[in-house]
Design a protein around this motif. Structure first.
Motif, mmCIF file in Angstrom:
data_model
loop_
_atom_site.group_PDB
_atom_site.id
_atom_site.type_symbol
_atom_site.label_atom_id
_atom_site.label_comp_id
_atom_site.label_asym_id
_atom_site.label_seq_id
_atom_site.Cartn_x
_atom_site.Cartn_y
_atom_site.Cartn_z
ATOM 1 N N GLN A 48 5.689 -1.046 -3.885
ATOM 2 C CA GLN A 48 4.267 -1.306 -4.115
ATOM 3 C C GLN A 48 3.422 -0.373 -3.249
ATOM 4 O O GLN A 48 2.418 0.179 -3.712
ATOM 5 C CB GLN A 48 3.927 -2.770 -3.808
ATOM 6 C CG GLN A 48 4.430 -3.738 -4.848
ATOM 7 C CD GLN A 48 4.259 -5.190 -4.437
ATOM 8 O OE1 GLN A 48 4.290 -5.532 -3.248
ATOM 9 N NE2 GLN A 48 4.103 -6.074 -5.420
ATOM 10 N N ASN A 112 5.009 0.106 -12.915
ATOM 11 C CA ASN A 112 4.364 0.035 -11.595
ATOM 12 C C ASN A 112 3.264 -1.025 -11.579
ATOM 13 O O ASN A 112 3.121 -1.764 -10.603
ATOM 14 C CB ASN A 112 3.778 1.391 -11.207
ATOM 15 C CG ASN A 112 4.830 2.439 -10.957
ATOM 16 O OD1 ASN A 112 6.004 2.131 -10.779
ATOM 17 N ND2 ASN A 112 4.414 3.689 -10.944
ATOM 18 N N ASP A 113 2.488 -1.082 -12.656
ATOM 19 C CA ASP A 113 1.411 -2.069 -12.738
ATOM 20 C C ASP A 113 1.971 -3.491 -12.721
ATOM 21 O O ASP A 113 1.408 -4.376 -12.071
ATOM 22 C CB ASP A 113 0.567 -1.845 -13.993
ATOM 23 C CG ASP A 113 -0.266 -0.568 -13.927
ATOM 24 O OD1 ASP A 113 -0.431 -0.012 -12.820
ATOM 25 O OD2 ASP A 113 -0.741 -0.128 -14.999
ATOM 26 N N ALA A 114 3.065 -3.715 -13.438
ATOM 27 C CA ALA A 114 3.690 -5.043 -13.437
ATOM 28 C C ALA A 114 4.214 -5.386 -12.047
ATOM 29 O O ALA A 114 4.065 -6.521 -11.584
ATOM 30 C CB ALA A 114 4.822 -5.090 -14.461
ATOM 31 N N ALA A 116 3.026 -4.299 -9.239
ATOM 32 C CA ALA A 116 1.880 -4.507 -8.355
ATOM 33 C C ALA A 116 1.386 -5.951 -8.397
ATOM 34 O O ALA A 116 0.834 -6.444 -7.419
ATOM 35 C CB ALA A 116 0.742 -3.554 -8.728
ATOM 36 N N ARG A 117 1.585 -6.607 -9.510
ATOM 37 C CA ARG A 117 1.119 -7.995 -9.679
ATOM 38 C C ARG A 117 2.103 -9.032 -9.137
ATOM 39 O O ARG A 117 1.818 -10.221 -9.133
ATOM 40 C CB ARG A 117 0.843 -8.269 -11.158
ATOM 41 C CG ARG A 117 -0.330 -7.488 -11.717
ATOM 42 C CD ARG A 117 -0.676 -7.908 -13.130
ATOM 43 N NE ARG A 117 0.371 -7.624 -14.094
ATOM 44 C CZ ARG A 117 0.477 -6.487 -14.785
ATOM 45 N NH1 ARG A 117 -0.417 -5.516 -14.614
ATOM 46 N NH2 ARG A 117 1.454 -6.310 -15.640
ATOM 47 N N VAL A 118 3.261 -8.574 -8.680
ATOM 48 C CA VAL A 118 4.313 -9.491 -8.241
ATOM 49 C C VAL A 118 4.037 -10.014 -6.840
ATOM 50 O O VAL A 118 3.650 -9.265 -5.946
ATOM 51 C CB VAL A 118 5.687 -8.750 -8.271
ATOM 52 C CG1 VAL A 118 6.733 -9.504 -7.486
ATOM 53 C CG2 VAL A 118 6.134 -8.534 -9.688
ATOM 54 N N ASP A 119 4.248 -11.287 -6.689
ATOM 55 C CA ASP A 119 4.206 -11.926 -5.373
ATOM 56 C C ASP A 119 5.658 -12.079 -4.933
ATOM 57 O O ASP A 119 6.445 -12.767 -5.594
ATOM 58 C CB ASP A 119 3.522 -13.286 -5.467
ATOM 59 C CG ASP A 119 3.457 -14.015 -4.135
ATOM 60 O OD1 ASP A 119 4.014 -13.501 -3.134
ATOM 61 O OD2 ASP A 119 2.864 -15.092 -4.093
ATOM 62 N N THR A 120 6.034 -11.430 -3.853
ATOM 63 C CA THR A 120 7.441 -11.407 -3.421
ATOM 64 C C THR A 120 7.966 -12.789 -3.039
ATOM 65 O O THR A 120 9.168 -12.965 -2.914
ATOM 66 C CB THR A 120 7.630 -10.446 -2.228
ATOM 67 O OG1 THR A 120 6.782 -10.855 -1.159
ATOM 68 C CG2 THR A 120 7.336 -9.025 -2.625
ATOM 69 N N GLU A 122 7.650 -15.425 -4.942
ATOM 70 C CA GLU A 122 8.023 -16.122 -6.175
ATOM 71 C C GLU A 122 9.433 -15.715 -6.597
ATOM 72 O O GLU A 122 9.810 -14.550 -6.491
ATOM 73 C CB GLU A 122 7.042 -15.780 -7.300
ATOM 74 C CG GLU A 122 5.639 -16.289 -7.054
ATOM 75 C CD GLU A 122 4.679 -15.865 -8.155
ATOM 76 O OE1 GLU A 122 5.115 -15.333 -9.180
ATOM 77 O OE2 GLU A 122 3.468 -16.076 -7.964
ATOM 78 N N SER A 125 10.062 -12.825 -9.125
ATOM 79 C CA SER A 125 9.876 -11.440 -8.676
ATOM 80 C C SER A 125 11.207 -10.740 -8.458
ATOM 81 O O SER A 125 11.320 -9.536 -8.671
ATOM 82 C CB SER A 125 9.046 -11.391 -7.386
ATOM 83 O OG SER A 125 9.761 -11.952 -6.306
ATOM 84 N N TYR A 132 13.096 -3.749 -12.946
ATOM 85 C CA TYR A 132 12.251 -2.607 -12.595
ATOM 86 C C TYR A 132 13.098 -1.441 -12.093
ATOM 87 O O TYR A 132 12.925 -0.305 -12.535
ATOM 88 C CB TYR A 132 11.245 -3.031 -11.522
ATOM 89 C CG TYR A 132 10.385 -1.900 -10.997
ATOM 90 C CD1 TYR A 132 9.153 -1.620 -11.575
ATOM 91 C CD2 TYR A 132 10.796 -1.110 -9.919
ATOM 92 C CE1 TYR A 132 8.347 -0.597 -11.096
ATOM 93 C CE2 TYR A 132 10.003 -0.084 -9.433
ATOM 94 C CZ TYR A 132 8.789 0.171 -10.026
ATOM 95 O OH TYR A 132 8.005 1.191 -9.550
#
Length: 158
Positions: A48, A112-114, A116-120, A122, A125, A132
């Motif tokens: 990220q 990359n955009d997907a 970027a939205r990830v909360d590690t 969760e 992810s 990814y």
């Protein structure tokens, strides 16, 4: 006048595609492997951060500048098709534009955009990260080969 500038434009295309190929090669060769060895949360956080830092003047100038050069060289080669270097210019330009620039825009950037939205924190992810790593790296191999082949063709055109 413009025909006198074309060798300089081809040289910029060769240097730009070579530099971009080197960056992509580094990711395919060792960066993604190193990130995969980290604990998932750290690998995600590192990638990220890379995806933010890569959007800088030096990289974007080379990456986007080379894409613009390829548009110019595609146009030049079409209008000068009888020229000895028209085919390698056209092929190299098309390879870079499609295989490096468009693959980046259509494949790598959405990944990359997907990410970027990830909360590690969760659980999902971790599944996304494994997917990814695989998909992003495959598309990066394609970008690497396309950029390198474009550089070779530009050198041949000179």
């Amino acid at each position: 006048m413009i025909n006198q500038l074309i060798p300089c434009v081809i040289l910029f295309g060769a240097m730009g595609s070579g530099l971009v190929a080197g960056v992509f090669f580094a990711f395919s060769s060792f960066v993604m492997k190193a990130l995969a060895r980290l604990p998932d949360e750290q690998g995600i956080a590192a990638m990220q951060s890379i995806n933010i830092v890569v959007l800088n003047r030096s990289f974007l100038t080379v990456f986007l500048g080379t894409a613009l050069v390829t548009i110019l060289l595609i146009t030049h080669s079409i209008f000068n098709w009888e020229s000895a270097n028209a085919i390698p210019l056209f092929a190299g330009s098309l390879l870079y534009f499609v295989g490096s620039f468009l693959v980046t825009v259509v494949r790598n950037v959405p990944l990359n955009d997907a990410l970027a939205r990830v909360d590690t924190k969760e659980g999902e992810s971790l599944t996304l990260w494994k997917d990814y790593l695989s998909k992003w790296t495959i598309w990066n191999h394609i970008r690497t080969l396309a950029s390198f082949a474009a550089m070779v063709l530009f050198i041949l055109a000179l």
